[in-house]
Scaffold this motif. Structure first.
Motif, PDB file in Angstrom:
ATOM      1  N   LEU A 111      44.522  50.295  35.237  1.00 52.57           N
ATOM      2  CA  LEU A 111      43.701  49.199  34.746  1.00 52.57           C
ATOM      3  C   LEU A 111      42.279  49.317  35.300  1.00 52.57           C
ATOM      4  CD1 LEU A 111      43.786  46.403  33.212  1.00 52.57           C
ATOM      5  CD2 LEU A 111      44.128  45.385  35.471  1.00 52.57           C
ATOM      6  N   HIS A 112      41.276  49.284  34.410  1.00 60.34           N
ATOM      7  CA  HIS A 112      39.896  49.337  34.891  1.00 60.34           C
ATOM      8  C   HIS A 112      39.106  48.065  34.585  1.00 60.34           C
ATOM      9  CE1 HIS A 112      38.166  50.023  30.887  1.00 60.34           C
ATOM     10  NE2 HIS A 112      39.086  50.931  30.675  1.00 60.34           N
ATOM     11  N   SER A 113      39.597  47.212  33.678  1.00 59.13           N
ATOM     12  CA  SER A 113      38.920  45.946  33.412  1.00 59.13           C
ATOM     13  C   SER A 113      39.833  45.040  32.604  1.00 59.13           C
ATOM     14  CB  SER A 113      37.604  46.171  32.660  1.00 59.13           C
ATOM     15  OG  SER A 113      37.843  46.793  31.413  1.00 59.13           O
ATOM     16  N   SER A 119      29.839  36.117  27.477  1.00 61.77           N
ATOM     17  CA  SER A 119      29.010  36.053  26.282  1.00 61.77           C
ATOM     18  C   SER A 119      29.790  35.291  25.211  1.00 61.77           C
ATOM     19  CB  SER A 119      28.641  37.463  25.784  1.00 61.77           C
ATOM     20  OG  SER A 119      29.816  38.208  25.498  1.00 61.77           O
ATOM     21  N   GLY A 120      29.132  35.061  24.066  1.00 58.90           N
ATOM     22  CA  GLY A 120      29.819  34.367  22.980  1.00 58.90           C
ATOM     23  C   GLY A 120      28.885  33.435  22.250  1.00 58.90           C
ATOM     24  N   LEU A 121      29.451  32.676  21.336  1.00 59.20           N
ATOM     25  CA  LEU A 121      28.698  31.694  20.561  1.00 59.20           C
ATOM     26  C   LEU A 121      29.440  30.366  20.629  1.00 59.20           C
ATOM     27  CD1 LEU A 121      26.205  31.277  18.802  1.00 59.20           C
ATOM     28  CD2 LEU A 121      27.572  31.884  16.807  1.00 59.20           C
ATOM     29  N   VAL A 122      30.345  30.128  19.699  1.00 56.78           N
ATOM     30  CA  VAL A 122      31.211  28.955  19.799  1.00 56.78           C
ATOM     31  C   VAL A 122      32.378  29.273  20.711  1.00 56.78           C
ATOM     32  CG1 VAL A 122      32.616  27.317  18.517  1.00 56.78           C
ATOM     33  CG2 VAL A 122      30.515  28.205  17.503  1.00 56.78           C
ATOM     34  N   GLY A 123      32.979  30.452  20.522  1.00 51.89           N
ATOM     35  CA  GLY A 123      33.988  30.938  21.440  1.00 51.89           C
ATOM     36  C   GLY A 123      33.319  31.621  22.632  1.00 51.89           C
ATOM     37  N   GLN A 124      34.104  32.393  23.375  1.00 49.97           N
ATOM     38  CA  GLN A 124      33.529  33.095  24.504  1.00 49.97           C
ATOM     39  C   GLN A 124      34.331  34.345  24.833  1.00 49.97           C
ATOM     40  OE1 GLN A 124      33.785  30.956  28.311  1.00 49.97           O
ATOM     41  NE2 GLN A 124      35.243  29.545  27.384  1.00 49.97           N
ATOM     42  N   ASN A 125      33.638  35.285  25.462  1.00 53.84           N
ATOM     43  CA  ASN A 125      34.237  36.545  25.886  1.00 53.84           C
ATOM     44  C   ASN A 125      33.857  36.761  27.342  1.00 53.84           C
ATOM     45  OD1 ASN A 125      34.231  39.496  26.469  1.00 53.84           O
ATOM     46  ND2 ASN A 125      35.001  39.643  24.395  1.00 53.84           N
ATOM     47  N   ILE A 126      34.849  36.919  28.214  1.00 57.45           N
ATOM     48  CA  ILE A 126      34.606  37.134  29.635  1.00 57.45           C
ATOM     49  C   ILE A 126      35.161  38.506  30.014  1.00 57.45           C
ATOM     50  CG2 ILE A 126      35.041  36.324  31.980  1.00 57.45           C
ATOM     51  CD1 ILE A 126      35.378  33.510  30.840  1.00 57.45           C
ATOM     52  N   MET A 127      34.267  39.399  30.419  1.00 60.42           N
ATOM     53  CA  MET A 127      34.647  40.737  30.866  1.00 60.42           C
ATOM     54  C   MET A 127      34.602  40.776  32.391  1.00 60.42           C
ATOM     55  SD  MET A 127      35.569  43.847  30.098  1.00 60.42           S
ATOM     56  CE  MET A 127      35.122  44.018  28.357  1.00 60.42           C
ATOM     57  N   ARG A 128      35.676  41.253  32.994  1.00 61.93           N
ATOM     58  CA  ARG A 128      35.749  41.331  34.435  1.00 61.93           C
ATOM     59  C   ARG A 128      36.205  42.726  34.841  1.00 61.93           C
ATOM     60  NH1 ARG A 128      37.749  42.987  38.399  1.00 61.93           N
ATOM     61  NH2 ARG A 128      38.032  41.902  40.347  1.00 61.93           N
ATOM     62  N   PHE A 129      35.460  43.351  35.777  1.00 64.75           N
ATOM     63  CA  PHE A 129      35.811  44.703  36.209  1.00 64.75           C
ATOM     64  C   PHE A 129      35.363  44.925  37.647  1.00 64.75           C
ATOM     65  CE2 PHE A 129      31.789  44.664  33.948  1.00 64.75           C
ATOM     66  CZ  PHE A 129      30.929  45.338  34.786  1.00 64.75           C
ATOM     67  N   LEU A 184      44.225  37.780  26.086  1.00 66.09           N
ATOM     68  CA  LEU A 184      43.816  38.594  27.225  1.00 66.09           C
ATOM     69  C   LEU A 184      44.015  40.062  26.881  1.00 66.09           C
ATOM     70  CD1 LEU A 184      44.342  37.931  30.940  1.00 66.09           C
ATOM     71  CD2 LEU A 184      45.109  40.130  30.046  1.00 66.09           C
ATOM     72  N   ILE A 185      43.009  40.885  27.191  1.00 66.89           N
ATOM     73  CA  ILE A 185      43.064  42.316  26.922  1.00 66.89           C
ATOM     74  C   ILE A 185      42.930  43.061  28.239  1.00 66.89           C
ATOM     75  CG2 ILE A 185      42.010  44.268  25.712  1.00 66.89           C
ATOM     76  CD1 ILE A 185      40.830  42.248  23.730  1.00 66.89           C
ATOM     77  N   GLY A 186      43.873  43.924  28.531  1.00 65.67           N
ATOM     78  CA  GLY A 186      43.791  44.800  29.690  1.00 65.67           C
ATOM     79  C   GLY A 186      43.366  46.185  29.242  1.00 65.67           C
TER      80      GLY A 186
END
Length: 264
Positions: free
Chosen positions: A53-55, A192-202, A72-74
């Motif tokens: 797993l890298h992020s 990031s995002g607009l109405v929804g959101q995207n959180i990237m963690r690494f 959730l995406i691994g």
């Protein structure tokens, strides 16, 4: 009306495909990671190994926000069945009150407390506002010059352009407000995002390349944009303080060089 109906049908069809694809989804905790089984007609099985797993990526669409659901995406290193550079492990339909718990189980560094997001510079929003508003207002004014021939239709067209401009300005505001970032010695998080959101963690040692760029306007304001390449692609944060961008880049570069020295 027809366009709205078409969009509704496409969304309904997409939802139906998702139900068929992830029917009977079962997630189990294995000794070295996680395993998922799902599918109505074509039963599938996927494995997520923590060592690869890298992020992780937490995604909430506009519909997901309305119904309180995430996926959730691994992202893990390795070759997929089609010969691609990396593999994704997807967990769909996670409830609001379970997403942090699940992310913490997948990634030991994940914190269940709300991050203290650092915002991007407000000038980025102002610049986008000006870029689009000047053009659209100019179009609305230009329409008034030909209003003598078609006064009724030109007035409606100008009103439509100005209304669209107002909507666009609001969407730009939402987009810039959603952007946020956090970096420490152990983790980097980008939202990031607009109405929804995207959180990237690494983790820093997952980074392959860093790029810090400045436009002439950014140089005058001591602002920079940073782009980070991970094994699965690039993530970026626009218009942040130059000192913050340099600090993040230096820390990540140190991790990259340490990893390369260790590999040798």
């Amino acid at each position: 009306t027809m366009l709205g109906l078409l969009v509704a049908l496409l969304m309904a069809f997409s939802g139906l495909l998702s139900i068929v694809r992830f029917y009977g989804y079962l997630l189990t905790d294995e000794s070295e990671g996680f395993k998922s089984r799902f599918g109505l007609f074509d039963r599938r099985e996927k494995t997520l190994k923590k060592i690869k797993l890298h992020s992780i990526e937490m995604v909430q669409t506009a519909i997901g926000r309305a119904i309180g659901r995430w996926h959730l995406i691994g992202h893990q290193t390795g070759m997929n069945l089609l010969g691609g550079p990396e593999m994704k492990f997807l967990v769909p339909g996670v409830a609001d009150d379970r997403i942090d718990e699940l992310a913490g189980a997948v990634d030991d560094y994940h914190s269940q407390s709300a991050p203290d997001w650092r915002p991007i510079d407000r000038l980025f929003r102002t610049m986008l506002w000006l870029r689009f508003s000047v053009l659209l207002i100019a179009i609305a004014v230009l329409l008034q010059f030909v209003a003598d021939d078609f006064p009724k239709y030109m007035d409606l067209a100008s009103l439509g352009v100005l209304t669209f401009n107002g909507l666009l300005l609001y969407l730009i505001h939402l987009r810039c407000k959603r952007w946020g970032y956090l970096h420490t010695a152990d983790i980097v998080m980008i939202r990031s995002g607009l109405v929804g959101q995207n959180i990237m963690r690494f983790e820093p040692n997952s980074v392959q390349q860093i790029s810090v760029t400045q436009s002439p306007l950014q140089r005058r304001r001591n602002i920079a944009s940073i782009t980070i390449r991970l094994p699965h692609g690039e993530v970026s944060v626009p218009w942040i303080p130059l000192d913050d961008a340099r600090s993040m880049a230096n820390r990540l570069l140190y991790q990259i060089e340490s990893k390369q020295v260790f590999s040798l």
